[in-house]
Write an enzyme that holds these catalytic residues in place. Structure first.
Site, PDB file in Angstrom:
ATOM      1  N   ASP A 179      15.280  -0.076   4.401  1.00 51.03           N
ATOM      2  CA  ASP A 179      14.282   0.546   5.273  1.00 51.03           C
ATOM      3  C   ASP A 179      14.961   1.088   6.537  1.00 51.03           C
ATOM      4  OD1 ASP A 179      12.139   1.175   6.868  1.00 51.03           O
ATOM      5  OD2 ASP A 179      11.152  -0.777   6.664  1.00 51.03           O
ATOM      6  N   ILE A 180      14.854   2.376   6.749  1.00 53.38           N
ATOM      7  CA  ILE A 180      15.524   3.023   7.889  1.00 53.38           C
ATOM      8  C   ILE A 180      14.980   2.518   9.231  1.00 53.38           C
ATOM      9  CG2 ILE A 180      14.018   5.062   8.163  1.00 53.38           C
ATOM     10  CD1 ILE A 180      16.634   6.759   8.309  1.00 53.38           C
ATOM     11  N   GLY A 208       5.220   8.430   3.675  1.00 50.03           N
ATOM     12  CA  GLY A 208       6.641   8.200   3.407  1.00 50.03           C
ATOM     13  C   GLY A 208       7.403   7.638   4.591  1.00 50.03           C
ATOM     14  N   ASP A 221       8.232   9.099   7.305  1.00 49.17           N
ATOM     15  CA  ASP A 221       7.583   9.523   8.556  1.00 49.17           C
ATOM     16  C   ASP A 221       6.532   8.497   8.982  1.00 49.17           C
ATOM     17  OD1 ASP A 221       6.852  11.158  10.661  1.00 49.17           O
ATOM     18  OD2 ASP A 221       5.814  12.659   9.439  1.00 49.17           O
ATOM     19  N   THR A 254      13.261  14.574  -0.467  1.00 46.90           N
ATOM     20  CA  THR A 254      13.308  14.092  -1.860  1.00 46.90           C
ATOM     21  C   THR A 254      12.120  13.221  -2.256  1.00 46.90           C
ATOM     22  OG1 THR A 254      14.582  12.075  -1.419  1.00 46.90           O
ATOM     23  CG2 THR A 254      15.844  14.102  -1.786  1.00 46.90           C
ATOM     24  N   GLY A 255      11.140  13.085  -1.350  1.00 41.62           N
ATOM     25  CA  GLY A 255       9.932  12.323  -1.681  1.00 41.62           C
ATOM     26  C   GLY A 255       8.798  13.285  -1.981  1.00 41.62           C
ATOM     27  N   VAL A 256       7.802  13.285  -1.118  1.00 43.97           N
ATOM     28  CA  VAL A 256       6.620  14.143  -1.281  1.00 43.97           C
ATOM     29  C   VAL A 256       7.005  15.625  -1.414  1.00 43.97           C
ATOM     30  CG1 VAL A 256       4.472  14.876  -0.152  1.00 43.97           C
ATOM     31  CG2 VAL A 256       5.257  12.544   0.123  1.00 43.97           C
ATOM     32  N   TYR A 257       8.062  16.064  -0.735  1.00 43.21           N
ATOM     33  CA  TYR A 257       8.436  17.475  -0.761  1.00 43.21           C
ATOM     34  C   TYR A 257       9.155  17.902  -2.050  1.00 43.21           C
ATOM     35  CZ  TYR A 257       6.855  18.522   4.007  1.00 43.21           C
ATOM     36  OH  TYR A 257       6.086  18.751   5.124  1.00 43.21           O
TER      37      TYR A 257
END
Ligand code: AR6
Length: 169
Positions: free
Chosen positions: A9-10, A31, A33, A117-120
């Site tokens: 986790d960032i 995500g 964000d 690389t997630g929702v986008y």
């Protein structure tokens, strides 16, 4: 220059700056964000409201509030539309502009998530190649940054980054 790969986790990372894969409103989302805004607390959104958004490929910096890092660099990755809409250049710009901003603030360590690389929907391997190539090329010219970390969250990205980084070394 140290290049690291971290799985996790960032929002837990105590570095000078983490990078947020935001959207052009800079007003939060899902995500990574969403996780960053939740962990930073509501003051982050208050500061983001003053930034008037951010175009795709560009980056803006804020404080990090309750996060363990000192700053958050918000960048907006491209939405994958099949590959003929300048996605690769825009993704490259996200990494370049984030590094440029970190340098301007004389920061020594930065952590990138796997932008877009997630929702986008950006294909993960292609995105990883762009991320690594851009960072490696740029890193030769950086004065202040000493440590760049790729923070992967899912197993697929972890395997892709492990392989690509091993191949380079
Ligand atoms: N730490 C590190 N990486 C994470 C975390 C985390 N806590 N959570 C997710 N990831 P995404 P995008 C990874 O969808 O594709 C938002 O709603 C995740 O596994 O967060 O650039 C924004 O507001 C993936 O590999 O960002 C935008 O509207 C990577 O982070 C939109 O999503 C990016 O996935 C941006 O889409």
């Amino acid at each position: 220059m140290i290049i690291k790969l971290h799985k996790g986790d960032i929002t837990k990372m105590s570095v000078d700056t983490i990078v947020n894969a935001a959207n052009s409103s800079l007003l939060g989302g899902g995500g990574v964000d969403g996780a960053i805004h939740r962990a930073a607390g509501p003051e982050l959104l208050v500061e983001c409201r003053k930034l008037n958004g951010c175009p795709t490929g560009k980056a803006k910096i804020t404080n990090a509030y309750n996060l363990a890092c000192k700053h958050v660099i918000h960048t907006v990755g491209p939405i994958w539309k099949g590959g003929n809409s300048n996605e690769a250049n825009l993704l490259k710009s996200c990494y370049k502009n984030s590094l440029k901003l970190a340098e301007a603030y004389k920061l020594e360590s930065i952590v990138f998530p796997n932008i877009s690389t997630g929702v986008y929907g950006y294909p993960k391997e292609e995105a990883a190649k762009i991320a690594i190539e851009t960072v490696m090329t740029k890193s030769l010219k950086l004065k202040h940054l000493k440590e760049i970390t790729f923070c992967v969250f899912d197993d697929t990205n972890y395997e892709i980054y492990q392989k690509l980084l091993k191949d380079i070394i």
